[in-house]
Design an enzyme around this catalytic site. Structure first.
Site, PDB file in Angstrom:
ATOM      1  N   CYS A 174       0.845  -1.204   0.000  1.00 34.65           N
ATOM      2  CA  CYS A 174       0.000   0.000   0.000  1.00 34.65           C
ATOM      3  C   CYS A 174       0.880   1.253   0.000  1.00 34.65           C
ATOM      4  O   CYS A 174       1.568   1.549   0.985  1.00 34.65           O
ATOM      5  CB  CYS A 174      -0.919  -0.016   1.219  1.00 34.65           C
ATOM      6  SG  CYS A 174      -1.846   1.512   1.450  1.00 34.65           S
ATOM      7  N   CYS A 182       0.042   3.920   2.587  1.00 35.50           N
ATOM      8  CA  CYS A 182       0.369   3.439   3.935  1.00 35.50           C
ATOM      9  C   CYS A 182       1.824   3.751   4.293  1.00 35.50           C
ATOM     10  O   CYS A 182       2.150   4.046   5.440  1.00 35.50           O
ATOM     11  CB  CYS A 182       0.123   1.936   4.047  1.00 35.50           C
ATOM     12  SG  CYS A 182      -1.617   1.459   3.813  1.00 35.50           S
TER      13      CYS A 182
END
Length: 311
Positions: free
Chosen positions: A237, A240
């Site tokens: 991600c 993230c």
């Protein structure tokens, strides 16, 4: 402290010999005379004659008449301790302990070593069930002038006084045992709380490795009434990777909140608990209840929620 229910049960264990205990009397005080008047020899002789008449009335069972004669005598000679002590004794026979107390106290103010006054005081207090102080008064009377009547009454009063003493010894022991138990419970609670707190790593992000660990950390946070933040992420991600360092900074800023980090690839079952469908996402849990959540929210918005719930 002992709760009221226990105290009532405890009191029921004390059995007294209350056969002669009476309710307090609240009659107007008898005349006490004027302690500042001059007491002449004539007045002393008249008072003594009235005292003799009072004693004759006692022998005839005319106790109220005896009180009247002694009151007349006291008005004539209010400096006589024996007159007050004599009237106190008659008040005891009339079962008027408060009146007897007043006269016995008056007698002892005049003569602090009058055995008859201590005896009357002890007998009046026994009538009120005041066993401990009654025993003390009767002991003093016996020391000053021993007689069989005082000795017999003292044995009865001492038996009840001892029951009170034993009762309070048990009461104090019960209190001590309860305090020891409470202290041990508190010690165990604090030790458990300290252990739980150490497991939550104040100021750090806890990386969750299993669903069981996630549940355990949430439970620990609930036990300590702390806010828990669950951050769902993954190595692949992109957003993230940008959020994670700032999430760690938030953990350092709010050390009493619990910051959890769950990689959905490593702990796949965790996503089912909160129905996670997209990342990065955050859930805020307090006392076992979800109180906030966000998908792709800014760190500023997340911090606002944390600050609100972590107060």
């Amino acid at each position: 402290m002992v709760d009221m229910a226990e105290k009532e049960i405890f009191d029921l264990e004390v059995k007294f010999d209350n056969a002669e205990v009476v309710d307090p009397d609240f009659d107007p005080p008898a005349k006490m005379g004027n302690p500042y008047i001059e007491v002449t020899e004539e007045k002393k002789e008249a008072a003594q004659l009235l005292k003799s008449k009072a004693m004759d009335a006692v022998l005839e069972g005319k106790l109220n008449e005896a009180i009247d004669r002694l009151t007349e005598a006291i008005v004539l000679n209010p400096k006589s301790a024996i007159l007050f002590a004599s009237r106190a004794t008659v008040f005891v026979k009339l079962k008027k302990p408060n009146a007897a107390n007043r006269d016995a106290d008056a007698a002892l103010k005049i003569d602090p070593h009058l055995a008859k006054a201590y005896k009357a005081l002890g007998m009046s207090r026994a009538l009120l069930g005041l066993w401990e102080i009654a025993a003390s008064d009767l002991h003093e009377a016996s020391k000053l002038d021993f007689d069989e009547e005082t000795s017999t009454l003292l044995k009865k009063v001492e038996a009840n006084a001892r029951k009170i003493e034993e009762h309070w010894e048990k009461h104090e022991q019960l209190c001590k045992e309860r305090e020891i138990r409470k202290a041990e419970i508190e010690r165990q609670r604090l030790a458990q709380e300290a252990k739980v707190a150490s497991d939550l790593k104040d100021g750090e992000v806890i990386v969750i490795k299993s669903v069981g660990e996630l549940n355990a950390k949430l439970k620990a946070a609930t036990e300590l009434s702390r806010l828990a933040i669950i951050y769902f992420t993954a190595k692949w991600c992109g957003p993230c990777r940008h959020i994670s360092p700032k999430y760690e900074a938030l953990a350092a800023k709010y050390p009493k909140a619990v910051f959890l980090k769950v990689d959905i690839e490593e702990v796949k079952d965790a996503t089912h608990l909160l129905n996670v469908r997209s990342i990065p996402c955050f859930y805020l849990s307090q006392n076992g209840v979800i109180v906030g959540q966000g998908l792709n929210i800014s760190l500023h918005s997340l911090e606002q929620q944390i600050a609100h719930h972590a107060r």
